[in-house]
Design an enzyme around this catalytic site. Structure first.
Site, PDB file in Angstrom:
ATOM      1  N   CYS A   1       1.182  -7.625  -4.560  1.00 34.89           N
ATOM      2  CA  CYS A   1      -0.097  -7.224  -5.657  1.00 34.89           C
ATOM      3  C   CYS A   1       0.825  -7.077  -6.717  1.00 34.89           C
ATOM      4  O   CYS A   1       1.283  -5.806  -6.958  1.00 34.89           O
ATOM      5  CB  CYS A   1      -0.958  -6.434  -5.014  1.00 34.89           C
ATOM      6  SG  CYS A   1      -2.334  -5.911  -6.296  1.00 34.89           S
TER       7      CYS A   1
ATOM      8  N   CYS B   1      -1.479  -3.971  -8.822  1.00 27.50           N
ATOM      9  CA  CYS B   1      -1.604  -2.458  -8.454  1.00 27.50           C
ATOM     10  C   CYS B   1      -1.103  -2.603  -6.883  1.00 27.50           C
ATOM     11  O   CYS B   1       0.109  -2.739  -6.772  1.00 27.50           O
ATOM     12  CB  CYS B   1      -3.049  -2.082  -8.421  1.00 27.50           C
ATOM     13  SG  CYS B   1      -4.321  -3.330  -7.589  1.00 27.50           S
ATOM     14  N   SER B   2      -1.843  -2.326  -6.022  1.00 29.25           N
ATOM     15  CA  SER B   2      -1.513  -2.522  -4.484  1.00 29.25           C
ATOM     16  C   SER B   2      -2.623  -2.748  -3.575  1.00 29.25           C
ATOM     17  O   SER B   2      -2.668  -2.426  -2.584  1.00 29.25           O
ATOM     18  CB  SER B   2      -0.931  -1.038  -4.141  1.00 29.25           C
ATOM     19  OG  SER B   2      -1.916   0.059  -4.329  1.00 29.25           O
ATOM     20  N   CYS B   3      -3.276  -3.879  -4.090  1.00 37.94           N
ATOM     21  CA  CYS B   3      -4.426  -4.623  -2.911  1.00 37.94           C
ATOM     22  C   CYS B   3      -3.731  -4.987  -1.758  1.00 37.94           C
ATOM     23  O   CYS B   3      -2.648  -5.657  -1.785  1.00 37.94           O
ATOM     24  CB  CYS B   3      -5.090  -5.572  -3.698  1.00 37.94           C
ATOM     25  SG  CYS B   3      -5.988  -5.022  -5.359  1.00 37.94           S
TER      26      CYS B   3
END
Length: 203
Positions: free
Chosen positions: A107, A110-112
């Site tokens: 991702c 961000c950090s999906c």
């Protein structure tokens, strides 16, 4: 980029995470929570409960060709049929490794991450070095995880978003004919479902 040794990761916390950390610190100082107990809970969700769900999805796809086809066609529905739904997993796509193509998930913004099938995201998944280098130099990143692929293997990188998250279905290890779904699930690791590793061998 092995998570088994130190890196110079930029692990700056986002505003929400910073508030959580501050609250945890205050509650710990007041003796209301035990940091060790929190660590155990986090580890359970990060490495046991969550990834076990995804492992069961993969194992079922290895054994059931109809389910595998459904997973390719509509991963959200196929995964949901096993009861694995919820936040961070509403819209899923399964990508299947083959002898010619290896899939890697990142991702970049961000950090999906699909919590419903993989649990909590590992620290390295959220770190800027992984998020940037996985796209620029995926082969080099995989080698840092200890995964060296043949030069002829194509590496396809999938960028998760808030709208769509990915599950890598690794290739079924050889020597597992006749194995039960539960036994096969034991071979499926979290890293294999992100693409930074392979399923374990039967040995």
């Amino acid at each position: 980029m092995s998570h088994d040794h130190d890196h110079d990761h930029d692990n700056e916390l986002d505003p929400f995470a910073a508030r959580v950390r501050a609250l945890e610190t205050i509650l710990t100082q007041k003796g209301l929570i035990d940091p060790a107990a929190i660590d155990v809970i986090v580890d359970t969700y990060e490495t046991k409960i969550g990834p076990r769900n995804g492992a069961k999805v993969v194992a079922k796809a290895w054994l059931d060709l109809d389910f595998a086809a459904w997973l390719k066609r509509d991963a959200t529905a196929a995964i949901g049929s096993l009861g694995y739904t919820g936040r961070q997993g509403e819209h899923m796509q399964a990508v299947f490794n083959t002898a010619d193509t290896h899939n890697l998930v990142v991702c970049t913004l961000c950090s999906c991450y699909p919590w419903s099938v993989l649990g909590l995201p590992p620290v390295w998944y959220k770190a800027p070095p992984y998020r940037s280098r996985a796209v620029i130099d995926p082969r080099g990143v995989l080698e840092e995880f200890g995964l060296t692929l043949p030069a002829t293997t194509k590496i396809r990188v999938w960028d998760s978003t808030a709208e769509l998250r990915y599950l890598v279905v690794p290739m079924r290890p050889k020597g597992t004919d006749g194995w039960s779904e539960e036994k096969l699930a034991d071979l499926v690791t979290r890293d294999a479902m992100i693409g930074t590793g392979l399923a374990r061998g039967p040995a």
